[in-house]
Design a protein around this motif. Structure first.
Motif, PDB file in Angstrom:
ATOM      1  N   ARG A   1       0.639  -1.132   0.142  1.00 11.49           N
ATOM      2  CA  ARG A   1      -0.165  -0.188  -0.121  1.00 11.49           C
ATOM      3  C   ARG A   1       1.149   0.956   0.038  1.00 11.49           C
ATOM      4  O   ARG A   1       0.705   2.337  -0.275  1.00 11.49           O
ATOM      5  N   ALA A   2       2.115   1.056   0.856  1.00 10.72           N
ATOM      6  CA  ALA A   2       2.861   2.570   0.877  1.00 10.72           C
ATOM      7  C   ALA A   2       3.758   2.808  -0.295  1.00 10.72           C
ATOM      8  O   ALA A   2       3.317   3.726  -0.786  1.00 10.72           O
ATOM      9  N   LYS A   3       3.917   1.070  -0.961  1.00  5.36           N
ATOM     10  CA  LYS A   3       4.053   1.951  -2.522  1.00  5.36           C
ATOM     11  C   LYS A   3       3.084   3.039  -3.765  1.00  5.36           C
ATOM     12  O   LYS A   3       3.494   3.095  -4.458  1.00  5.36           O
ATOM     13  N   THR A   4       1.601   1.490  -3.253  1.00  5.96           N
ATOM     14  CA  THR A   4       1.250   2.347  -4.056  1.00  5.96           C
ATOM     15  C   THR A   4       0.719   3.821  -3.998  1.00  5.96           C
ATOM     16  O   THR A   4       0.442   4.282  -4.591  1.00  5.96           O
ATOM     17  N   PHE A   5       0.751   4.726  -3.012  1.00  4.67           N
ATOM     18  CA  PHE A   5       0.970   5.815  -2.827  1.00  4.67           C
ATOM     19  C   PHE A   5       2.493   6.736  -3.712  1.00  4.67           C
ATOM     20  O   PHE A   5       2.333   7.547  -2.922  1.00  4.67           O
ATOM     21  N   GLY A   6       2.747   6.007  -3.295  1.00  9.34           N
ATOM     22  CA  GLY A   6       4.325   6.401  -4.427  1.00  9.34           C
ATOM     23  C   GLY A   6       5.396   6.643  -3.125  1.00  9.34           C
ATOM     24  O   GLY A   6       6.486   7.502  -3.420  1.00  9.34           O
ATOM     25  N   VAL A   7       5.129   5.839  -1.911  1.00  5.84           N
ATOM     26  CA  VAL A   7       5.686   6.061  -0.476  1.00  5.84           C
ATOM     27  C   VAL A   7       7.482   4.914  -0.663  1.00  5.84           C
ATOM     28  O   VAL A   7       7.275   3.618  -0.091  1.00  5.84           O
ATOM     29  N   PRO A   8       8.892   5.500  -0.369  1.00  8.80           N
ATOM     30  CA  PRO A   8       9.885   4.636  -0.390  1.00  8.80           C
ATOM     31  C   PRO A   8      10.035   4.425   0.999  1.00  8.80           C
ATOM     32  O   PRO A   8       9.576   5.345   2.035  1.00  8.80           O
ATOM     33  N   ILE A   9       9.492   2.780   1.410  1.00  2.78           N
ATOM     34  CA  ILE A   9       9.890   2.145   2.461  1.00  2.78           C
ATOM     35  C   ILE A   9      11.090   3.229   3.957  1.00  2.78           C
ATOM     36  O   ILE A   9      10.652   3.208   4.696  1.00  2.78           O
TER      37      ILE A   9
ATOM     38  N   GLN B   1       3.157  12.249   8.700  1.00  2.00           N
ATOM     39  CA  GLN B   1       3.422  12.373   7.433  1.00  2.00           C
ATOM     40  C   GLN B   1       4.551  12.448   6.992  1.00  2.00           C
ATOM     41  O   GLN B   1       5.905  13.029   7.199  1.00  2.00           O
ATOM     42  N   VAL B   2       4.738  11.090   6.455  1.00  2.00           N
ATOM     43  CA  VAL B   2       5.846  11.345   4.441  1.00  2.00           C
ATOM     44  C   VAL B   2       5.798  11.512   3.264  1.00  2.00           C
ATOM     45  O   VAL B   2       4.586  11.569   2.736  1.00  2.00           O
ATOM     46  N   ARG B   3       6.737  12.524   2.515  1.00  2.00           N
ATOM     47  CA  ARG B   3       6.551  12.443   1.598  1.00  2.00           C
ATOM     48  C   ARG B   3       6.215  11.810   0.256  1.00  2.00           C
ATOM     49  O   ARG B   3       7.838  10.616   0.596  1.00  2.00           O
ATOM     50  N   ASN B   4       5.173  11.721  -0.778  1.00  2.00           N
ATOM     51  CA  ASN B   4       5.849  10.517  -2.200  1.00  2.00           C
ATOM     52  C   ASN B   4       7.082  10.602  -2.581  1.00  2.00           C
ATOM     53  O   ASN B   4       7.477  12.456  -2.492  1.00  2.00           O
ATOM     54  N   ASN B   5       6.788  10.279  -3.462  1.00  2.00           N
ATOM     55  CA  ASN B   5       8.000  10.908  -4.723  1.00  2.00           C
ATOM     56  C   ASN B   5       7.451  11.410  -5.929  1.00  2.00           C
ATOM     57  O   ASN B   5       8.333  12.272  -6.116  1.00  2.00           O
ATOM     58  N   ALA B   6       5.820  12.028  -5.563  1.00  2.00           N
ATOM     59  CA  ALA B   6       5.714  12.979  -6.813  1.00  2.00           C
ATOM     60  C   ALA B   6       5.495  14.269  -5.273  1.00  2.00           C
ATOM     61  O   ALA B   6       6.064  15.695  -5.845  1.00  2.00           O
TER      62      ALA B   6
ATOM     63  N   GLY C   1      -0.842   6.802   9.130  1.00  2.00           N
ATOM     64  CA  GLY C   1      -1.862   6.145   9.339  1.00  2.00           C
ATOM     65  C   GLY C   1      -2.532   5.553   7.652  1.00  2.00           C
ATOM     66  O   GLY C   1      -3.051   4.595   8.177  1.00  2.00           O
ATOM     67  N   ALA C   2      -2.320   6.389   6.215  1.00  2.00           N
ATOM     68  CA  ALA C   2      -3.066   5.222   5.245  1.00  2.00           C
ATOM     69  C   ALA C   2      -2.327   3.875   4.974  1.00  2.00           C
ATOM     70  O   ALA C   2      -2.959   3.468   4.249  1.00  2.00           O
ATOM     71  N   PHE C   3      -1.312   4.371   5.918  1.00  2.00           N
ATOM     72  CA  PHE C   3      -0.533   2.517   5.182  1.00  2.00           C
ATOM     73  C   PHE C   3      -0.131   2.115   6.101  1.00  2.00           C
ATOM     74  O   PHE C   3       0.434   1.040   6.051  1.00  2.00           O
TER      75      PHE C   3
END
Length: 191
Positions: free
Chosen positions: A61-69, A116-121, A128-130
């Motif tokens: 799910r984190a990858k679908t949000f574009g968030v690096p682990i 909050q964490v910054r995604n690739n975009a 909490g979203a993932f």
């Protein structure tokens, strides 16, 4: 109280039983040591039931949000544990710069999920979203001895033995050997 020797009782049995098994063996050893006439009091600070939070990261799910682990774990480390930034000199002293969330912003599980964490975009995504968080219990820390989990225990000897900094070597060696024999003879209740 009598203990019988358990054939094949090895440390890996305790490993398979987990922290509760180690806690049970430690309590048995402390109880047996307290029965020795040389021991005034034996105790252990090891507990297997400290309250803890378990945070599960749904990596897909984190990858679908574009968030690096790695950014998820870096954010958790920075906000909860602290992160070293740099040093600077001022007034003839060296000052260390550390970043950490203030206590009021990390006091509850809701605060943790609002991080909050910054995604690739470049957009900010709440953790909490993932992730999911649940309460659990476990040991505060696990020591190791020869790569096996171990629990520390202490014995206070009777004053008449003078088993402290004034101890005589032969007497203390006999007592330590006796404790090790006790430790080796402890019987698992489930066997």
């Amino acid at each position: 109280m009598r203990y019988k020797i358990v054939r094949g009782a090895s440390p890996d049995r305790v490993v398979r039983k987990g922290a509760e098994g180690l806690f049970g063996m430690t309590n048995q050893l402390v109880l047996a040591a307290n029965q020795l006439p040389e021991i005034a009091r034996a105790f252990s600070t090891f507990r297997a039931n400290y309250p803890q939070l378990w945070l599960e990261v749904d990596r897909v799910r984190a990858k679908t949000f574009g968030v690096p682990i790695d950014q998820v774990f870096l954010t958790l480390q920075t906000e909860l544990g602290g992160f070293y930034v740099n040093d600077f000199n001022l007034f003839g002293r060296t000052w260390r710069v550390m970043v950490q969330a203030d206590q009021e912003y990390r006091a509850s599980t809701q605060d943790l999920q609002r991080l909050q964490v910054r995604n690739n975009a470049g957009a900010m995504v709440p953790i909490g979203a993932f992730t999911s968080i649940r309460d659990t219990v476990g040991p505060q820390a696990v020591n190791r001895f020869n790569l096996f989990p171990a629990a520390r225990h202490r014995e206070l000897c009777r004053r008449k033995l003078r088993f402290c900094r004034h101890c005589d070597h032969k007497r203390s060696t006999r007592l330590i050997r006796r404790l090790f024999r006790l430790e080796a003879r402890l019987h698992h209740r489930d066997h």
